[in-house]
Design a protein around this motif. Structure first.
Motif, mmCIF file in Angstrom:
data_model
loop_
_atom_site.group_PDB
_atom_site.id
_atom_site.type_symbol
_atom_site.label_atom_id
_atom_site.label_comp_id
_atom_site.label_asym_id
_atom_site.label_seq_id
_atom_site.Cartn_x
_atom_site.Cartn_y
_atom_site.Cartn_z
ATOM 1 N N ILE A 175 9.438 31.365 18.972
ATOM 2 C CA ILE A 175 10.680 30.591 18.881
ATOM 3 C C ILE A 175 10.566 29.690 17.662
ATOM 4 O O ILE A 175 9.681 28.830 17.593
ATOM 5 N N SER B 151 5.513 27.061 23.509
ATOM 6 C CA SER B 151 6.476 28.115 23.203
ATOM 7 C C SER B 151 5.904 28.986 22.099
ATOM 8 O O SER B 151 5.130 28.527 21.258
ATOM 9 N N GLY C 156 18.526 29.454 26.887
ATOM 10 C CA GLY C 156 19.028 30.064 25.656
ATOM 11 C C GLY C 156 20.144 29.246 25.024
ATOM 12 O O GLY C 156 20.110 28.014 24.978
ATOM 13 N N LYS C 157 21.168 29.944 24.527
ATOM 14 C CA LYS C 157 22.276 29.288 23.830
ATOM 15 C C LYS C 157 23.024 28.305 24.717
ATOM 16 O O LYS C 157 23.607 27.327 24.228
ATOM 17 N N GLN D 31 4.565 34.731 13.613
ATOM 18 C CA GLN D 31 5.520 34.136 14.539
ATOM 19 C C GLN D 31 5.140 32.686 14.794
ATOM 20 O O GLN D 31 3.983 32.288 14.621
ATOM 21 N N ASP E 234 10.156 35.830 14.539
ATOM 22 C CA ASP E 234 10.408 35.104 15.789
ATOM 23 C C ASP E 234 11.487 35.814 16.603
ATOM 24 O O ASP E 234 12.483 36.306 16.056
ATOM 25 N N VAL E 235 11.283 35.861 17.897
ATOM 26 C CA VAL E 235 12.222 36.527 18.800
ATOM 27 C C VAL E 235 13.501 35.708 18.929
ATOM 28 O O VAL E 235 14.606 36.247 18.973
ATOM 29 N N VAL E 236 13.347 34.378 19.040
ATOM 30 C CA VAL E 236 14.489 33.467 19.146
ATOM 31 C C VAL E 236 14.503 32.591 17.903
ATOM 32 O O VAL E 236 13.534 31.880 17.618
ATOM 33 N N LYS E 237 15.588 32.663 17.147
ATOM 34 C CA LYS E 237 15.725 31.845 15.950
ATOM 35 C C LYS E 237 16.251 30.459 16.343
ATOM 36 O O LYS E 237 17.324 30.337 16.946
ATOM 37 N N ALA E 238 15.463 29.432 16.018
ATOM 38 C CA ALA E 238 15.844 28.062 16.349
ATOM 39 C C ALA E 238 15.131 27.128 15.389
ATOM 40 O O ALA E 238 14.042 27.448 14.894
#
Length: 230
Positions: free
Chosen positions: A20, A17, A132-133, A101, A26-30
């Motif tokens: 992320i 990945s 996703g979520k 990233q 980062d495009v997706v915060k996790a």
């Protein structure tokens, strides 16, 4: 095997990945631990699809030293969920350059331990295609690793095949051919993200036992080829 290599009895599987995690760009915060967990989940399921059990895990960490412990914890968590001993975990971290990233790849190496049958089987989709979520919001709908491993070890599940971002239909056609006609009471085109659902192949006289064991989120997959039904 969906996305791996078989070499002289060794099975090598991997997933990665990028973008992320917890870095600002980062495009997706996790959480970093979660990113590693789901990458490890895919690689583990691909080991099982090849009839293998992982003996070692390699982590390619492009995020930096600060993320290593969280990544390692995420990988350990996936084995704990499956009630497996955690294999040796090694790898390398990018320390020369500060990356903007997050990036991680998880590779598993295992020995093939069981023969993967190709005889006609009854197929099911276990779990829901989520991304996703929705993966976090519908945790109960994510295929349970402990149940899958128990079914494999008991002989209930003869074959498994993890489903990723291309959806059920795309993966099923790798198994049954591009001309196969597929139907199920589930969205066959939806992304399953980090293998939130899998295909299960069982002997046709074990269908009732399979339905009882997996319960909710198990849907029959009907496959028809030009020469007849599978």
């Amino acid at each position: 095997m969906r996305n791996g290599i078989e070499l002289d009895g060794w099975v090598i599987t991997t997933d990665n990945s990028a973008g992320i995690g917890c870095k600002e760009l980062d495009v997706v915060k996790a959480p970093d631990q979660l990113a590693a967990k789901f990458a490890a989940r895919v690689a583990l399921l691909e080991q099982w699809a090849a009839g293998s059990e992982p003996e070692a895990v390699l982590v390619h960490n492009f995020s930096g030293d600060a993320q290593w412990l969280a990544y390692k914890a995420g990988i350990e968590e996936i084995f704990q969920e499956a009630e497996m001993a955690v294999p040796q975990i090694g790898g390398s971290s990018e320390t020369n350059m500060a990356t903007l990233q997050s990036g991680i790849a998880v590779t598993m190496l295992g020995r093939q331990q069981r023969f993967v049958l190709s005889e006609p089987l009854q197929w099911f989709v276990y779990g829901k295609p989520l991304v996703g979520k929705a993966v976090l919001e519908q945790k109960k709908a994510v295929a349970d690793l402990k149940k899958i491993r128990t079914a494999i070890r008991s002989g209930l599940a003869e074959r498994i095949w993890p489903i990723g971002s291309k959806g059920i239909a795309a993966e099923a056609r790798k198994l049954f051919g591009e001309t196969a006609s597929l139907s199920a009471d589930i969205d066959l085109a939806a992304s399953a993200g980090p293998a939130c659902c899998v295909l299960l192949g069982v002997k046709k006289d074990w269908v009732k036992e399979t339905e009882r064991f997996f319960g909710e989120f198990l849907e029959p997959l009907i496959i028809e080829k030009e020469e007849g039904s599978v």
